[in-house]
Design a protein around this motif. Structure first.
Motif, PDB file in Angstrom:
ATOM      1  N   ASP A  38       0.834  -1.196   0.000  1.00  0.00           N
ATOM      2  CA  ASP A  38       0.000   0.000   0.000  1.00  0.00           C
ATOM      3  C   ASP A  38       0.874   1.252   0.000  1.00  0.00           C
ATOM      4  O   ASP A  38       2.093   1.173  -0.170  1.00  0.00           O
ATOM      5  N   ALA A  39       0.255   2.418   0.194  1.00  0.00           N
ATOM      6  CA  ALA A  39       0.984   3.697   0.115  1.00  0.00           C
ATOM      7  C   ALA A  39       2.042   3.821   1.215  1.00  0.00           C
ATOM      8  O   ALA A  39       3.050   4.494   1.035  1.00  0.00           O
ATOM      9  N   GLN A  40       1.828   3.167   2.363  1.00  0.00           N
ATOM     10  CA  GLN A  40       2.802   3.213   3.460  1.00  0.00           C
ATOM     11  C   GLN A  40       3.890   2.146   3.334  1.00  0.00           C
ATOM     12  O   GLN A  40       4.719   2.002   4.233  1.00  0.00           O
ATOM     13  N   GLY A  41       3.871   1.366   2.278  1.00  0.00           N
ATOM     14  CA  GLY A  41       4.881   0.324   2.078  1.00  0.00           C
ATOM     15  C   GLY A  41       4.586  -0.948   2.842  1.00  0.00           C
ATOM     16  O   GLY A  41       5.476  -1.761   3.069  1.00  0.00           O
ATOM     17  N   ARG A  42       3.324  -1.149   3.243  1.00  0.00           N
ATOM     18  CA  ARG A  42       2.938  -2.344   3.997  1.00  0.00           C
ATOM     19  C   ARG A  42       2.282  -3.360   3.069  1.00  0.00           C
ATOM     20  O   ARG A  42       1.676  -2.988   2.068  1.00  0.00           O
ATOM     21  N   SER A  43       2.397  -4.622   3.440  1.00  0.00           N
ATOM     22  CA  SER A  43       1.669  -5.686   2.751  1.00  0.00           C
ATOM     23  C   SER A  43       0.577  -6.183   3.677  1.00  0.00           C
ATOM     24  O   SER A  43       0.792  -6.325   4.882  1.00  0.00           O
ATOM     25  N   TYR A  44      -0.591  -6.462   3.108  1.00  0.00           N
ATOM     26  CA  TYR A  44      -1.735  -6.908   3.896  1.00  0.00           C
ATOM     27  C   TYR A  44      -2.125  -8.318   3.480  1.00  0.00           C
ATOM     28  O   TYR A  44      -2.052  -8.674   2.299  1.00  0.00           O
ATOM     29  N   VAL A 100       5.127  -6.439  12.497  1.00  0.00           N
ATOM     30  CA  VAL A 100       3.819  -7.008  12.217  1.00  0.00           C
ATOM     31  C   VAL A 100       2.786  -6.309  13.086  1.00  0.00           C
ATOM     32  O   VAL A 100       2.961  -6.196  14.299  1.00  0.00           O
ATOM     33  N   TYR A 101       1.729  -5.821  12.453  1.00  0.00           N
ATOM     34  CA  TYR A 101       0.588  -5.290  13.183  1.00  0.00           C
ATOM     35  C   TYR A 101      -0.613  -6.111  12.742  1.00  0.00           C
ATOM     36  O   TYR A 101      -0.879  -6.252  11.541  1.00  0.00           O
ATOM     37  N   ARG A 122       1.215 -15.243   4.254  1.00  0.00           N
ATOM     38  CA  ARG A 122       0.638 -14.680   3.034  1.00  0.00           C
ATOM     39  C   ARG A 122       1.134 -13.255   2.796  1.00  0.00           C
ATOM     40  O   ARG A 122       1.394 -12.860   1.658  1.00  0.00           O
ATOM     41  N   ALA A 123       1.266 -12.470   3.879  1.00  0.00           N
ATOM     42  CA  ALA A 123       1.758 -11.097   3.732  1.00  0.00           C
ATOM     43  C   ALA A 123       3.215 -11.088   3.275  1.00  0.00           C
ATOM     44  O   ALA A 123       3.624 -10.220   2.496  1.00  0.00           O
ATOM     45  N   LEU A 124       4.007 -12.053   3.741  1.00  0.00           N
ATOM     46  CA  LEU A 124       5.404 -12.154   3.291  1.00  0.00           C
ATOM     47  C   LEU A 124       5.465 -12.421   1.786  1.00  0.00           C
ATOM     48  O   LEU A 124       6.312 -11.853   1.092  1.00  0.00           O
ATOM     49  N   THR A 125       4.574 -13.272   1.294  1.00  0.00           N
ATOM     50  CA  THR A 125       4.583 -13.545  -0.150  1.00  0.00           C
ATOM     51  C   THR A 125       4.118 -12.334  -0.947  1.00  0.00           C
ATOM     52  O   THR A 125       4.535 -12.156  -2.085  1.00  0.00           O
ATOM     53  N   HIS A 126       3.256 -11.511  -0.359  1.00  0.00           N
ATOM     54  CA  HIS A 126       2.847 -10.288  -1.054  1.00  0.00           C
ATOM     55  C   HIS A 126       3.980  -9.262  -1.056  1.00  0.00           C
ATOM     56  O   HIS A 126       4.118  -8.491  -1.996  1.00  0.00           O
ATOM     57  N   TYR A 127       4.774  -9.246   0.023  1.00  0.00           N
ATOM     58  CA  TYR A 127       5.881  -8.295   0.102  1.00  0.00           C
ATOM     59  C   TYR A 127       7.049  -8.744  -0.771  1.00  0.00           C
ATOM     60  O   TYR A 127       7.647  -7.959  -1.483  1.00  0.00           O
ATOM     61  N   GLU A 128       7.404 -10.040  -0.661  1.00  0.00           N
ATOM     62  CA  GLU A 128       8.503 -10.624  -1.446  1.00  0.00           C
ATOM     63  C   GLU A 128       7.986 -11.877  -2.155  1.00  0.00           C
ATOM     64  O   GLU A 128       7.998 -12.954  -1.570  1.00  0.00           O
ATOM     65  N   PRO A 129       7.516 -11.787  -3.382  1.00  0.00           N
ATOM     66  CA  PRO A 129       6.973 -12.963  -4.072  1.00  0.00           C
ATOM     67  C   PRO A 129       7.970 -14.104  -4.240  1.00  0.00           C
ATOM     68  O   PRO A 129       7.572 -15.248  -4.410  1.00  0.00           O
ATOM     69  N   GLY A 130       9.248 -13.836  -4.149  1.00  0.00           N
ATOM     70  CA  GLY A 130      10.252 -14.887  -4.275  1.00  0.00           C
ATOM     71  C   GLY A 130      10.235 -15.881  -3.126  1.00  0.00           C
ATOM     72  O   GLY A 130      10.736 -16.998  -3.246  1.00  0.00           O
ATOM     73  N   LEU A 131       9.646 -15.497  -1.993  1.00  0.00           N
ATOM     74  CA  LEU A 131       9.592 -16.382  -0.829  1.00  0.00           C
ATOM     75  C   LEU A 131       8.453 -17.393  -0.911  1.00  0.00           C
ATOM     76  O   LEU A 131       8.345 -18.267  -0.063  1.00  0.00           O
ATOM     77  N   ARG A 132       7.613 -17.262  -1.928  1.00  0.00           N
ATOM     78  CA  ARG A 132       6.422 -18.114  -2.006  1.00  0.00           C
ATOM     79  C   ARG A 132       6.764 -19.600  -2.036  1.00  0.00           C
ATOM     80  O   ARG A 132       6.146 -20.401  -1.336  1.00  0.00           O
ATOM     81  N   SER A 133       7.749 -19.992  -2.817  1.00  0.00           N
ATOM     82  CA  SER A 133       8.079 -21.422  -2.937  1.00  0.00           C
ATOM     83  C   SER A 133       8.593 -21.979  -1.613  1.00  0.00           C
ATOM     84  O   SER A 133       8.271 -23.111  -1.251  1.00  0.00           O
TER      85      SER A 133
END
Length: 167
Positions: A38-44, A100-101, A122-133
């Protein structure tokens, strides 16, 4: 009738080179996942476990975890539950790199901890898609669908019968 049924069989058949020129073969490339911030640099992300639902926001930081406005050590007093929350960061080698909030409601503490872990993953994968696997191989992206079985009529609990009395 369609065009292929009207033509003679000899005209419909072709060589492999003819088929390759019509439809070029492409390798099945792995899907590319995009960064969602989002605009604040957070992943939800939303995490679920049993009846608990957790809404998780993740941003770069020094490793603070706030659950329903309280520190993680006061909200999840048992060390096992706090260890559950740290697992996605440890597997992804990102421990103490994200703040984390989250807000979580429904269910008990164990279900809530599982929901927060699912949301963090799930938020980690949205922030860094490379971690999904990595997270998927560890089983953190799969929602644990086990829920309490409902009580049936004529039974004391879901399956337990009432005590039998001969006299």
């Amino acid at each position: 009738m369609s065009e292929t049924q009207e033509r003679p069989v000899a005209e419909r058949t072709g060589t492999l080179q003819d088929l390759a020129s019509v439809a070029p073969v492409t390798a099945n490339a792995a899907p590319v996942y995009e960064v969602k911030r989002d605009a604040q640099g957070r992943s939800y992300a939303t995490g679920r476990r049993k009846d608990a639902v957790a809404r998780v926001w993740l941003k770069p930081g020094k490793g603070d975890i706030i659950v329903n406005g309280r520190e993680v050590t006061t909200y999840f007093a048992r060390p096992v539950l706090r260890m559950l929350l740290a697992q996605p960061f440890l597997v992804a080698d990102r421990y103490n790199q994200f703040d984390v909030y989250c807000t979580v409601k429904g269910g008990g503490l164990s279900g809530q901890a599982g929901a927060v872990r699912h949301g963090i993953s799930r938020a980690l994968t949205h922030y860094e898609p490379g971690l999904r696997s990595i997270l998927k191989a560890a089983g953190f992206l799969t929602r644990d669908s086990r829920v309490v079985e409902r009580k049936k009529y004529g039974k004391a609990k879901a399956r337990r019968s009432f005590q039998f009395s001969k006299r």
